[in-house]
Design an enzyme around this catalytic site. Structure first.
Site, PDB file in Angstrom:
ATOM      1  N   HIS A   5      17.978  -6.824  30.614  1.00  0.00           N
ATOM      2  CA  HIS A   5      17.411  -5.641  31.386  1.00  0.00           C
ATOM      3  C   HIS A   5      17.673  -5.827  32.856  1.00  0.00           C
ATOM      4  O   HIS A   5      17.853  -7.008  33.441  1.00  0.00           O
ATOM      5  CB  HIS A   5      15.867  -5.472  31.389  1.00  0.00           C
ATOM      6  CG  HIS A   5      14.943  -6.814  31.661  1.00  0.00           C
ATOM      7  ND1 HIS A   5      14.582  -6.776  33.190  1.00  0.00           N
ATOM      8  CD2 HIS A   5      14.424  -7.664  31.306  1.00  0.00           C
ATOM      9  CE1 HIS A   5      13.707  -8.024  33.057  1.00  0.00           C
ATOM     10  NE2 HIS A   5      13.651  -8.708  31.937  1.00  0.00           N
ATOM     11  N   ASP A  55      15.261 -13.629  35.135  1.00  0.00           N
ATOM     12  CA  ASP A  55      14.470 -12.633  34.535  1.00  0.00           C
ATOM     13  C   ASP A  55      14.914 -11.551  35.019  1.00  0.00           C
ATOM     14  O   ASP A  55      14.448 -10.802  36.071  1.00  0.00           O
ATOM     15  CB  ASP A  55      13.015 -12.823  34.497  1.00  0.00           C
ATOM     16  CG  ASP A  55      12.433 -12.099  33.748  1.00  0.00           C
ATOM     17  OD1 ASP A  55      12.857 -10.979  32.993  1.00  0.00           O
ATOM     18  OD2 ASP A  55      11.001 -11.826  33.880  1.00  0.00           O
ATOM     19  N   HIS A  68       8.666 -14.300  37.581  1.00  0.00           N
ATOM     20  CA  HIS A  68       7.982 -13.463  38.329  1.00  0.00           C
ATOM     21  C   HIS A  68       7.496 -13.959  39.503  1.00  0.00           C
ATOM     22  O   HIS A  68       6.587 -13.588  40.008  1.00  0.00           O
ATOM     23  CB  HIS A  68       6.702 -12.755  37.696  1.00  0.00           C
ATOM     24  CG  HIS A  68       7.138 -11.971  36.391  1.00  0.00           C
ATOM     25  ND1 HIS A  68       6.341 -11.278  35.717  1.00  0.00           N
ATOM     26  CD2 HIS A  68       8.311 -11.681  35.823  1.00  0.00           C
ATOM     27  CE1 HIS A  68       6.919 -10.552  34.586  1.00  0.00           C
ATOM     28  NE2 HIS A  68       8.127 -10.902  34.631  1.00  0.00           N
ATOM     29  N   ASP A 105      16.462 -12.485  26.944  1.00  0.00           N
ATOM     30  CA  ASP A 105      15.495 -12.317  28.044  1.00  0.00           C
ATOM     31  C   ASP A 105      14.508 -13.134  27.998  1.00  0.00           C
ATOM     32  O   ASP A 105      13.304 -12.980  28.237  1.00  0.00           O
ATOM     33  CB  ASP A 105      14.866 -10.905  27.926  1.00  0.00           C
ATOM     34  CG  ASP A 105      13.440 -10.498  29.079  1.00  0.00           C
ATOM     35  OD1 ASP A 105      13.790 -11.135  30.082  1.00  0.00           O
ATOM     36  OD2 ASP A 105      12.833  -9.532  28.865  1.00  0.00           O
ATOM     37  N   GLU A 116      12.327  -2.517  32.127  1.00  0.00           N
ATOM     38  CA  GLU A 116      11.537  -3.467  31.346  1.00  0.00           C
ATOM     39  C   GLU A 116      10.213  -4.062  31.834  1.00  0.00           C
ATOM     40  O   GLU A 116       9.036  -4.179  31.135  1.00  0.00           O
ATOM     41  CB  GLU A 116      12.475  -4.468  30.930  1.00  0.00           C
ATOM     42  CG  GLU A 116      11.970  -5.628  29.825  1.00  0.00           C
ATOM     43  CD  GLU A 116      11.112  -6.614  30.272  1.00  0.00           C
ATOM     44  OE1 GLU A 116      10.572  -7.309  29.224  1.00  0.00           O
ATOM     45  OE2 GLU A 116      10.810  -6.866  31.710  1.00  0.00           O
ATOM     46  N   GLU A 117      10.188  -4.374  33.011  1.00  0.00           N
ATOM     47  CA  GLU A 117       9.105  -5.010  33.598  1.00  0.00           C
ATOM     48  C   GLU A 117       7.470  -3.878  33.676  1.00  0.00           C
ATOM     49  O   GLU A 117       6.748  -4.514  33.854  1.00  0.00           O
ATOM     50  CB  GLU A 117       9.351  -5.456  35.009  1.00  0.00           C
ATOM     51  CG  GLU A 117      10.225  -6.598  35.138  1.00  0.00           C
ATOM     52  CD  GLU A 117       9.744  -7.838  34.315  1.00  0.00           C
ATOM     53  OE1 GLU A 117       8.747  -8.035  33.964  1.00  0.00           O
ATOM     54  OE2 GLU A 117      10.921  -8.811  34.530  1.00  0.00           O
TER      55      GLU A 117
HETATM   56 ZN   LIG Z   1      12.425 -10.230  31.466  1.00  0.00          ZN
END
Ligand SMILES: [Zn+2]
Ligand SMILES: *[C@@H]1O[C@H](CO)[C@@H](O)[C@H](O)[C@H]1NC(C)=O
Ligand SMILES: *[C@@H]1O[C@H](CO)[C@@H](O)[C@H](O)[C@H]1NC(C)=O
Length: 475
Positions: free
Chosen positions: A284, A296, A431, A358, A330-331
């Protein structure tokens, strides 16, 4: 997001009786050994060495905050579209697909302080989707600190009403602990809380808050949902247990705007004999509005892009099409992937196999696989046995999801694989502001590219389509 490896282990050992492999099929895969060696040699020692790290750094340094709704995300998609369509591109056909009606949330100014019994500033990140504090101004209130939903529910509404609920739930596993991020605010609001400060979902912290998407349940009162650090959550719990009154000031003026349209980016490396049959190699493109989303999931996306370049540079072209898909949003809950699946679900015969990385692109170990347990499993194991030179020979089967964005496909019976890497550090950085190029290692990325290239090339080139499981078993 990612799938917890420990969960996969648990599932792995609930194991059906292993079955015979078709000897002709095994021999067919073994015949690919020279090709696998060629690919590995090219990436470890040839002109492609270090290419993935270089391209990844260029990408994330140019487009850092690719949150859904941002111009940076759309610009980053257009940048890769140009790369895919440029003169030096190896792809035959590249296009963007609109994904409408996506959430557009922006972070505003935010800060938090412990005011009583002592003064301390706290590092925070509002969760994606959270409402602001009233008028975007500091909210000052007494806090109660709980370690679980059960403890929260054991309290009387009079003990919680008008207060800030702090969660110090600890970290069990991502898939389990993330429920506090999703539901912590709504659960606290049921007892009349006015904000929820939730311990970040991660196993390790250097005072690092982790953001991520949260949701309000239908009909629930909305209160701000904000990540605090593991250190502050534990500190607040210790003070709470002494019986001292805790007062916190928290401010967040995030905003939810009108829904927007973003795009999945799709690029085909046409197959020679069955161009309509597709092996998806994906990751992603969006991330959060912190760090660079290097692991990520720009790294996961980039290994797929480079894998096809390497295949092409060796003059290889499989019988079926290899399709890079860079998923958007995606998030926000796999929304780009969901949209694409819905446009394709009546043509699932075209999709022979789906792959996504991922879970980070740290030292690759092998593949997690879901699909047919007989010849399908045999093929994956034989492919992995060609990867001894990069130490990526480990195999894991699961009846569940192998990677976030391809879940809709694998749930619908398309076999799939996820990159299994050294798991240890992914959730340290996930994140956070720490998800930057510094976490990436050029050699590990090269090995991930090699694994991806060998697996996707062989699966796309087999004489017969990769076997699909007969209607999904319940094991
Ligand atoms: Zn991810
Ligand atoms: C690749 O395949 C697509 C779909 O079959 C086709 O439209 C396109 O012309 C092909 N491109 C090349 C360069 O062969
Ligand atoms: C594979 O592992 C061995 C033993 O740990 C190590 O010596 C070798 O360098 C590794 N190979 C690669 C390509 O990382």
């Amino acid at each position: 997001m990612k799938i917890q490896i420990s969960l996969l282990f648990a599932i792995l050992f609930v194991h059906t009786k292993s079955q015979e492999c078709d000897p002709a099929l095994i021999q067919e895969i073994r015949n690919y050994r020279p090709v696998a060696e060629l690919i590995i040699e090219e990436i470890l020692h040839g002109a492609s060495k270090g290419l993935c790290y270089e391209k990844l750094a260029e990408f994330v340094d140019s487009y850092q905050l690719r949150i859904t709704g941002s111009q940076v995300l759309e610009d980053s998609i257009d940048y890769l579209l140009e790369q895919y369509q440029g003169e030096r591109s190896v792809m035959d056909n590249t296009w963007k697909e609109s994904v409408p009606n996506l959430p557009h949330w922006t972070r505003g100014e935010e800060e938090a302080f412990l005011i009583e019994p002592v003064h301390k500033s706290m590092s925070i990140l509002a969760f994606g989707g959270s409402i602001a504090t009233p008028l975007g101004e500091p909210l000052v209130a007494e806090a109660v600190v709980v370690t679980s939903f059960d403890e929260l529910r054991s309290l009387d509404a009079s003990q919680v009403s008008g207060k800030i609920v702090v969660y110090n739930q600890g970290y069990v596993s991502y898939s389990q602990s993330v429920n506090y991020r999703y539901k912590g605010a709504s659960e606290a609001a049921k007892l009349g809380a006015i904000a929820a400060l939730i311990e970040s979902i991660g196993p390790f912290s250097i005072n690092s808050p982790h953001t991520g998407v949260m949701t309000y349940a239908e009909g629930d009162t909305k209160i701000p949902a904000i990540a605090i650090t593991q250190e502050d959550a534990e500190m607040l719990r210790r003070i709470y247990l002494t019986g001292e009154r805790i007062v916190i000031s928290v401010k967040s003026n995030s905003q939810t705007h009108q829904p927007i349209t973003s795009h999945n980016l799709i690029a085909d490396y046409n197959g020679t004999r069955y161009p309509d049959k597709v092996v998806v190699v994906s990751g992603h493109i969006d991330n959060w509005d912190v760090g660079q989303g290097a692991m990520d999931d720009a790294g996961g996306m980039m290994i797929g892009l480079i894998a096809v370049e390497v295949i092409n540079s060796l003059g290889l072209r499989p019988k079926r099409t290899i399709r890079n898909i860079l998923w958007t949003a995606e998030e926000q809950g796999l929304l780009g992937a969901e949209h694409y699946f819905n446009t394709q679900k009546n043509e699932l015969d075209k999709f022979v196999f789906v792959m996504e990385s991922d879970s980070g692109t740290f030292d690759p170990q092998g593949l997690t696989y879901t699909g047919d347990r007989r010849n399908g499993e045999c093929i994956i194991k034989e492919i992995l046995s060609l990867l001894g030179a990069i130490n990526a020979t480990r195999y894991q089967w699961t009846s569940g999801s192998v990677s976030t964005d391809i879940t809709h496909f694998t749930d619908a019976g398309v076999p799939g694989a996820g990159l299994w890497d050294t798991d240890g550090q992914y959730f340290y950085f996930h994140h956070t502001e720490g998800d930057m190029m510094t976490v990436e290692d050029p050699n590990a990325l090269d090995r991930a590219v090699a694994l991806w290239a060998v697996a996707s090339y062989i699966i796309a080139d087999l004489t017969d389509d990769f076997p699909k499981p007969s209607p999904r078993t319940t094991n």
